[in-house]
Design an enzyme around this catalytic site. Structure first.
Site, PDB file in Angstrom:
ATOM      1  N   LYS A   9       0.707  -1.433   0.027  1.00 20.01           N
ATOM      2  CA  LYS A   9      -0.064   0.043   0.128  1.00 20.01           C
ATOM      3  C   LYS A   9       0.869   1.210  -0.101  1.00 20.01           C
ATOM      4  O   LYS A   9       1.847   1.245   0.542  1.00 20.01           O
ATOM      5  CB  LYS A   9      -0.817  -0.059   1.089  1.00 20.01           C
ATOM      6  CG  LYS A   9      -2.080   0.847   1.432  1.00 20.01           C
ATOM      7  CD  LYS A   9      -2.763   0.620   2.501  1.00 20.01           C
ATOM      8  CE  LYS A   9      -3.766   1.898   2.590  1.00 20.01           C
ATOM      9  NZ  LYS A   9      -4.572   1.426   3.845  1.00 20.01           N
ATOM     10  N   SER A  34      -9.954  -1.079   7.281  1.00 23.59           N
ATOM     11  CA  SER A  34      -9.188  -0.877   5.933  1.00 23.59           C
ATOM     12  C   SER A  34      -8.473  -2.075   5.172  1.00 23.59           C
ATOM     13  O   SER A  34      -7.705  -1.993   4.056  1.00 23.59           O
ATOM     14  CB  SER A  34      -8.436   0.309   5.920  1.00 23.59           C
ATOM     15  OG  SER A  34      -8.861   1.508   5.877  1.00 23.59           O
ATOM     16  N   SER A  59      -9.512   1.304   3.045  1.00 21.78           N
ATOM     17  CA  SER A  59      -8.731   2.054   2.116  1.00 21.78           C
ATOM     18  C   SER A  59      -7.414   1.317   1.178  1.00 21.78           C
ATOM     19  O   SER A  59      -6.786   1.783   0.333  1.00 21.78           O
ATOM     20  CB  SER A  59      -7.923   3.160   2.942  1.00 21.78           C
ATOM     21  OG  SER A  59      -7.173   2.518   3.914  1.00 21.78           O
TER      22      SER A  59
END
Lengths: 475, 445
Positions: A83, A182, A158
């Site tokens: 990420k 997330s 996310s």
């Protein structure tokens, strides 16, 4: 079967047996990214040159040391995606925000450093809602990632880029971070396995902070066995993170469950009373039925209504966000503050409000007190049961744009993950089948702090008897 | 340092002075407060060479508190009779300023490391402390023309903040308080406390009150904080000029504005400082990146054992044990002569004499006790007694009548010859100073 479709375990076996090289494995991932990522848009940055060099280094180590090379480097030669909120030295790190569009960190996050030391190969940095403020990747300042099961739908967020990259086999595994939901959220909507470790289990050093008191880095993988492998690499005390735990790091990879006899599973009534989509409810019942058929005892529990957790989480997270983003003051990092998106600004303003004098006691201080009550509520639950089970998300992946007019979209979607997050517990999402529309449904298993072993074991036990985790979209 | 009543009246008129003092001091540690950057000889380092992601406030960097700094803060707290807080934590204090890279300073708000405390002055006045807490220093900004430059070497240096209650009522007490703290800080090894290097920053909060307010023990409704003071000399000047300024405003029937002012050395007065932010709401909340600190009673007891004797106690002991004056005790302590003094004193069993010698004759301070002993023994065998010298002097005058007459006639150099003769007769044991006095008494009378 392409090499990019392998799990960590399978790829490692192949590398050890010299069936293929790390270079070949990495190239297949890179080729797949090149082929399908224009549709999926999981990656903000693809680190082709870096990855090929790292693969070459892995190969020369394997050829000089043979299988022994894997003792010190358990993830040697394995391509992964991170990420884009983990700082990578010399590699652009944006956190999905325009503010950091040109930011190249001169330092490495502990997570990516440990992965590099374990021999794994970074192939790219994945898309996310800017500063992790969102549950769909629609708040990314660059583009929205598409759900590989249905390109008209969101992958969740996310860590949406990481989940989409794993389910579409653009890497062998990925790293995400969870503050509210997330990891478990996008894992659920993309049909992959997502582990949110206990707060403090994995170092946050170099992770661009959202809410410091709940941020937890964790793996997004093709199965629970891989999650255990990655957690074994990531877990442990970090001298650079004062909140990382010195708690013993067990061997997460040794499976110790031969049956579920005697396992006490808590089924929180308040979680199932929520407005849960029918398909999700149905898959959950199937999941619980399976666990019961293997000898587990299902115990109905009264946990505190998640609505209190949402309120507490919202206040604490916004407060910490307003503080953590203060460093982007327009002086450093090359870009001005008008590059914050609307969601960022909204959260900062709300957080500044809840911390301001005169309101602090009514909001922040009160939220902390309720947080203590929620922690106690879970403690009481874990005195009666070993684990808790519930849906990860109340619905399957929504269509693109559905979140637009819902200012509390994230909180509505994360209603089932936020309570355990604010209590610092660990949880894992596993795919438990497809909805009528052919979209993945995820179940979560939650256990007490630092008890990742039990949820990994149960998830593995489940995956050894079922094949839902092997389902792939046709992209 | 004490002011006399006359000058107080002249300075203040009927107003009473009320001072509270805030001191910020750099803690002497190996590393900075929250990172591994070196914290030694920072003053001499090239700009931005002692920095890392943590003290630059880079995204994702995390603070890890420095145990040495925490212990030194608690040690200072113990030395000043503070209560050591068993449960303490750091808070974030938010404001925007270019020298603050994170947009907040890690400081302490609700639960400082040390609470209360007292400093006793020579007058017997006890100055109560509110608290002592630990925080991080900011970077340094330089303004050159239109441009501003930032040096982050100082960013993240451990900084102790100490605050007194507003109960200092004279300039003399304010200065003595500052000096006393500086002395203790150095003595404990907590910091170098060099004011010119910004390692010890004293900020007086000054206000004046009417005789009625003074009688009712009321604290004035305004206060002016003076910053940018880099020596005690300037501190005195800054307070005096601020008193004058406030008095004029009050005399005109107005109330001075509550503000921060800086001392301008060139102008010799205080000037308003640019305010850091319009509205002061620091939005404090507990620093989530650092777990709260818990200290046990046994930890605090162990720390107490490390506490060396304080300067005040050491001097008090010298004064009572050896019958010395305050000045002698001060010099022996400040010049680090106590060991030499005591060893030499033990050898010759005349402490007063040794103290006199070391205090008044700095040239002897580098000697060993044995060297001092033989010097003093020689001094002692001197014939320094006018009764013993008188007959010898009379003989010399008798034997050198011509020279003696020259001295009588005003030829002063001639006396040197006569002194030489006396020295010869006493084999150098006569004290030349006494001989000279006796001769000139005799010949010029």
């Amino acid at each position: 079967m392409g090499l990019n479709e392998l799990t960590i375990r399978q790829a490692t076996e192949g590398l050890k047996k010299r069936d293929f090289t790390s270079r070949e494995l990495v190239e297949e991932c890179l080729n797949h990214i090149e082929k399908i990522d224009p549709q999926i848009k999981a990656f903000i940055t693809v680190t082709t040159d870096y990855a090929l060099e790292a693969a070459n280094r892995a190969d020369s180590l394997i050829s000089s040391e043979g299988e022994k090379a894997f003792n010190k480097k358990p993830l040697l030669g394995i391509p992964y995606a991170s990420k884009d909120n983990f700082c990578t030295k010399g590699i652009r790190t944006t956190a999905g925000s325009k503010i950091l569009e040109d930011f190249v960190p001169p330092y490495e996050s502990t997570v990516t450093k440990k992965l590099e030391e374990a021999g794994s190969v970074l192939v790219g940095k994945t898309n996310m809602d800017a500063f992790a403020h969102g549950s769909s990747t629609e708040e990314s300042d660059f583009f929205t990632t598409k759900n590989p099961w249905d390109l008209q739908r969101v992958p969740g967020g996310s860590s949406g880029g990481s989940a989409a990259a794993v389910i579409s086999d653009m890497c062998i595994f990925a790293i995400g971070s969870e503050t509210g939901g997330s990891i478990r959220g996008p894992a659920s909507w993309c049909g992959v396995t997502g582990l949110k470790p206990t707060y403090g289990r994995v170092s946050r050093y170099g992770l661009i902070a959202m809410a410091s008191s709940t941020d937890s880095p964790g793996p997004i993988t093709k199965n629970a066995e891989d999650a255990a492998l990655v957690l074994s690499v990531l877990a442990g005390k970090d001298p650079l993170d004062a909140t990382s735990s010195p708690n013993d790091v067990k061997d997460f990879t040794a499976l110790s469950k031969e049956s579920l006899n005697g396992l006490r599973i808590g089924k929180p009534k308040s979680y199932f009373d929520l407005d849960i989509q029918l398909d999700v409810r149905k898959k959950m019942e199937d999941f619980l039925e399976f666990l019961e058929s293997q000898g587990a005892e299902i115990i109905d529990l009264d946990l505190m209504d998640p609505k209190y957790s949402i309120a507490v989480y919202t206040i604490l997270q916004r407060s910490e966000v307003s503080s953590n983003l203060a460093r982007f003051d327009g002086i450093r990092f090359g870009r001005d503050r008008d590059n914050f998106n609307f969601e960022n600004k909204k959260r900062m303003m709300l957080g500044a409000y809840t911390l301001s004098s005169g309101y602090y006691e009514a909001y922040y201080a009160r939220a902390q007190k309720v947080r203590t009550l929620i922690i106690r509520d879970f403690e009481e639950a874990f005195s009666k049961v070993d684990i808790l089970v519930g849906p990860s998300m109340p619905c399957v992946a929504p269509e693109l744009g559905e979140s637009k007019d819902q200012p509390m979209f994230g909180e509505m979607m994360d209603v089932l993950t936020e309570p355990s997050t604010i209590a610092g517990l660990c949880g894992i999402t596993v795919p438990v089948g497809l909805s009528g529309q052919g979209l993945p449904v995820g179940a979560q298993i939650i256990s007490d702090r630092f008890d990742e072993k039990i949820i990994l074991d149960i998830a593995r036990y489940y995956q050894e008897s079922t094949s839902f985790h092997q389902g792939r979209p046709s992209v | 340092m004490k002011q006399n009543i006359g000058s107080k009246k002249e300075l203040l008129g009927d107003y009473g002075l009320v001072l509270g003092i805030e001191i910020h001091l750099h803690v002497k540690t190996q590393m900075k407060m929250f990172c591994g950057c070196s914290n030694t000889d920072l003053f001499d380092a090239e700009p931005n060479t002692r920095v890392c992601p943590v003290c630059l406030g880079m995204p994702g960097a995390l603070p890890v508190p420095n145990k040495e700094a925490v212990e030194k803060t608690q040690l200072l707290g113990l030395a000043l009779s503070c209560e050591i807080n068993k449960h303490s934590y750091f808070d974030r204090k938010h404001y925007f300023y270019p020298d603050l890279p994170k947009g907040f300073q890690i400081s302490q708000y609700k639960e400082p490391l040390c609470k209360g405390g007292i400093v006793r002055l020579q007058s017997g006045n006890g100055i109560l402390l509110e608290r002592i807490h630990l925080e991080e220093d900011t970077a340094k900004s330089f303004h050159e023309g239109e441009e501003t430059f930032l040096d982050f070497n100082k960013s993240g240096v451990p900084l102790i903040e100490m605050v007194t209650k507003p109960m200092i009522y004279s300039v003399g007490d304010a200065l003595e308080f500052g000096r006393e703290i500086q002395e203790i800080v150095r003595h404990l090894g907590v910091g170098d406390a060099n004011m010119e290097k910004g390692q010890f920053r004293v900020e007086p909060n000054i206000s004046l009150r009417s005789p009625l307010e003074e009688k009712e023990q009321k604290i004035p409704e305004y206060k002016v904080e003076v910053k940018n003071i880099n020596s005690f000399k300037f501190m005195e000047k800054a307070i005096l000029s601020e008193i004058k300024r406030q008095k004029e405003i009050l005399d005109a029937g107005k109330i001075p504005i509550q503000e921060n002012r800086g001392y301008d050395e060139a102008k010799g007065k205080t000037v308003p400082q640019r305010s850091k932010e319009e509205a002061h709401d620091y939005r404090y909340f507990p620093e989530p990146d650092i777990p709260p600190m818990k200290f046990t009673s046994s930890y605090i007891e162990d720390l107490k054992k490390e506490l060396p004797k304080l300067p005040g106690e050491i001097k008090k002991r010298l004064i009572s044990k050896y019958d010395l004056g305050q000045h002698e005790a001060d010099v022996l302590y400040n010049e680090e002569l106590i060991e030499l003094f005591e060893e030499t004193g033990n050898l010759i069993q005349d402490y007063k004499k040794v103290a006199n010698l070391l205090v008044n004759r700095p040239e002897h301070r580098d000697k060993t006790p044995e060297e001092l002993l033989s010097y003093i023994a020689k001094e002692k065998s001197r014939i320094d007694d006018s009764e013993a010298l008188q007959p010898i002097i009379d003989t010399v005058i008798e034997e050198n009548k011509r020279i003696a007459d020259q001295v009588r006639d005003g030829k002063e150099e001639a006396i040197e010859f006569l002194i030489g003769q006396v020295m010869k007769k006493t084999r150098g044991k006569a004290a030349p100073k006494t001989v000279r006095e006796l001769l000139s008494e005799k010949l010029t009378a």
